[in-house]
Write an enzyme that holds these catalytic residues in place. Structure first.
Site, short mmCIF file in Angstrom:
data_model
loop_
_atom_site.label_atom_id
_atom_site.label_comp_id
_atom_site.label_asym_id
_atom_site.label_seq_id
_atom_site.Cartn_x
_atom_site.Cartn_y
_atom_site.Cartn_z
N SER A 184 -36.46 48.46 156.46
CA SER A 184 -37.31 49.41 155.74
C SER A 184 -38.69 48.80 155.57
O SER A 184 -38.86 47.57 155.66
CB SER A 184 -36.68 49.65 154.36
OG SER A 184 -37.61 50.20 153.46
N TYR A 194 -32.85 46.44 146.39
CA TYR A 194 -32.89 47.02 147.75
C TYR A 194 -33.88 46.25 148.62
O TYR A 194 -33.58 45.87 149.75
CB TYR A 194 -33.29 48.49 147.61
CG TYR A 194 -33.52 49.25 148.88
CD1 TYR A 194 -32.47 49.83 149.59
CD2 TYR A 194 -34.82 49.45 149.38
CE1 TYR A 194 -32.69 50.58 150.74
CE2 TYR A 194 -35.05 50.19 150.53
CZ TYR A 194 -33.98 50.75 151.21
OH TYR A 194 -34.20 51.49 152.35
N LYS A 213 -33.46 44.28 152.28
CA LYS A 213 -34.21 44.78 153.44
C LYS A 213 -35.09 43.67 154.02
O LYS A 213 -35.28 43.59 155.23
CB LYS A 213 -35.02 46.01 153.07
CG LYS A 213 -34.17 47.25 152.81
CD LYS A 213 -33.35 47.66 154.02
CE LYS A 213 -32.60 48.96 153.86
NZ LYS A 213 -31.70 49.25 154.98
N1 LIG Z 1 -35.35 57.68 154.47
C1 LIG Z 1 -36.27 56.77 154.55
O1 LIG Z 1 -37.45 57.05 154.32
C2 LIG Z 1 -35.93 55.36 154.91
C3 LIG Z 1 -36.97 54.46 155.02
C4 LIG Z 1 -36.69 53.15 155.39
C5 LIG Z 1 -35.38 52.77 155.65
N2 LIG Z 1 -34.37 53.66 155.51
C6 LIG Z 1 -33.02 53.18 155.82
O2 LIG Z 1 -32.42 54.03 156.75
C7 LIG Z 1 -31.01 54.03 156.57
C8 LIG Z 1 -30.51 55.46 156.43
O3 LIG Z 1 -31.12 56.03 155.29
P1 LIG Z 1 -31.35 57.59 155.14
O4 LIG Z 1 -32.66 57.77 154.49
O5 LIG Z 1 -31.06 58.29 156.40
O6 LIG Z 1 -30.25 57.88 154.03
P2 LIG Z 1 -29.22 59.08 153.81
O7 LIG Z 1 -29.75 60.35 154.35
O8 LIG Z 1 -28.82 58.98 152.40
O9 LIG Z 1 -28.01 58.63 154.76
C9 LIG Z 1 -27.31 57.45 154.50
C10 LIG Z 1 -26.15 57.38 155.47
O10 LIG Z 1 -25.44 56.15 155.21
C11 LIG Z 1 -24.08 56.47 154.98
N3 LIG Z 1 -23.47 55.52 154.05
C12 LIG Z 1 -23.88 55.15 152.82
N4 LIG Z 1 -23.03 54.26 152.29
C13 LIG Z 1 -22.07 54.05 153.22
C14 LIG Z 1 -20.90 53.24 153.27
N5 LIG Z 1 -20.57 52.43 152.25
N6 LIG Z 1 -20.13 53.27 154.38
C15 LIG Z 1 -20.46 54.07 155.42
N7 LIG Z 1 -21.55 54.86 155.43
C16 LIG Z 1 -22.34 54.86 154.34
C17 LIG Z 1 -24.10 57.86 154.39
O11 LIG Z 1 -22.84 58.45 154.60
P3 LIG Z 1 -21.83 58.97 153.46
O12 LIG Z 1 -22.57 58.98 152.16
O13 LIG Z 1 -21.45 60.29 153.96
O14 LIG Z 1 -20.74 57.96 153.50
C18 LIG Z 1 -25.18 58.52 155.25
O15 LIG Z 1 -24.63 58.93 156.48
C19 LIG Z 1 -30.72 53.14 155.34
O16 LIG Z 1 -30.37 51.85 155.77
C20 LIG Z 1 -32.08 53.14 154.63
O17 LIG Z 1 -32.25 51.99 153.87
C21 LIG Z 1 -34.61 54.94 155.14
#
Ligand SMILES: NC(=O)c1ccc[n+]([C@@H]2O[C@H](COP(=O)([O-])OP(=O)(O)OC[C@H]3O[C@@H](n4cnc5c(N)ncnc54)[C@H](OP(=O)(O)O)[C@@H]3O)[C@@H](O)[C@H]2O)c1
Length: 264
Positions: free
Chosen positions: A148, A161, A165
């Site tokens: 991130s 977090y 990261k």
């Molecule tokens: N969105 C952003 O702006 C952003 C920016 C930088 C980095 N990120 C990173 O990108 C990644 C995805 O984030 P996102 O924004 O797409 O979040 P999201 O829409 O909340 O999706 C998170 C995904 O991770 C899964 N997950 C969470 N805990 C889990 C567990 N214990 N076992 C298996 N699956 C699990 C969730 O599935 P279930 O809840 O259905 O299990 C969901 O499919 C993360 O690592 C986050 O830190 C996101």
């Protein structure tokens, strides 16, 4: 002539495909011809998983979904076993599943610290270890760890977090130097991406729409990113077009980090 990235007959394993970046990335790999394995904690009958499977299949490639909690080592083992049983190979790991654990350095409990370390750091290392022999056999095996923009700078309250990261950038370096040349390892650090997790962040403010617009205004590109854009970068970084890239983490943040003061 156009740039062609072709993953035909290759297998990509993506964690966290039920929503957000994992789903968008699955879509882009399927478009590039890869067979896709996905996991999340949701059961296969959940509407998000039905959407994931249909979206991948619509691109004419094969899909496998395995319900797995990435914080449970046994479930990670089963995820990799089922991948190999089904496809007999693994070429790319996109270790993406993660959740914002925003507690603050003074208020964070021991339990939240442990949960964050397990989910947002240890799970990536454990899954990478399980995938290692199969990625090495691939000949072009690549691990992409999703970190991130919090790996490089952060916001008050986003501890612990941001700690995990940041640590992922170290994990990327260690895997690259210890597991190369058989396997390349890269990190990807998205900034603000339009996902349910960011909606939750905006809704933590009294006026969510105003906060969203304020965030957009602070980006030189005047918008936040899409999950498909993250997926496209994953496809490129794990393709043979990026074969000289290893051990480094790429920031994709629409220029946000180039701005020194929050007046623009
Ligand atoms: N969105 C952003 O702006 C952003 C920016 C930088 C980095 N990120 C990173 O990108 C990644 C995805 O984030 P996102 O924004 O797409 O979040 P999201 O829409 O909340 O999706 C998170 C995904 O991770 C899964 N997950 C969470 N805990 C889990 C567990 N214990 N076992 C298996 N699956 C699990 C969730 O599935 P279930 O809840 O259905 O299990 C969901 O499919 C993360 O690592 C986050 O830190 C996101």
């Amino acid at each position: 002539m156009s740039l062609v990235i072709d993953f035909e007959n290759k297998v990509v394993l993506i964690t966290g495909v039920s929503s957000g970046i994992g789903f968008g990335t699955a879509k882009e790999f399927a478009k590039a011809g890869a067979n896709v394995v996905g996991c999340s904690r949701k059961p296969e009958t959940d509407e998000h998983i039905i959407r994931f499977k249909q979206t991948v299949e619509n691109e004419g490639v094969q899909v496998l979904y395995v319900q797995a909690d990435v914080t449970k080592p046994k479930e990670l083992e089963q995820l990799v076993e089922k991948t190999i049983q089904t496809f007999g190979r693994l070429d790319v790991l996109i270790s993406n599943a993660g959740v914002n654990v925003f507690e603050g350095s003074g208020d964070c409990s021991e339990e939240k610290w442990e949960y964050n370390m397990e989910l947002n750091l240890a799970s990536h290392w454990r899954l990478a270890k399980l995938c290692r022999p199969f990625l090495a056999q691939s000949g072009e095996g690549v691990i992409l760890l999703m970190t991130s923009n919090h790996a490089f700078s952060t916001i008050p309250g986003c501890f612990p977090y941001n700690v995990t990261k940041t640590a992922i950038t170290g994990l990327v370096r260690s895997l690259a130097i210890e597991w190369g040349p058989d396997i390349r390892t890269v990190g990807l650090a998205p900034g603000f991406i339009d996902t349910p997790s960011n909606d939750t962040w905006f809704y933590s403010f009294p006026d969510a729409e105003a906060e969203r617009q304020h965030t957009i205004d602070l980006h030189p590109v005047k918008r936040i990113g899409t999950t498909e854009e993250v997926g496209d970068v994953c496809v490129f970084l794990t393709s043979s077009k990026a074969r000289f890239i290893s051990g480094t983490t790429f920031l994709m943040d629409g220029g946000r980090s180039a701005l020194m003061q929050d007046s623009f």
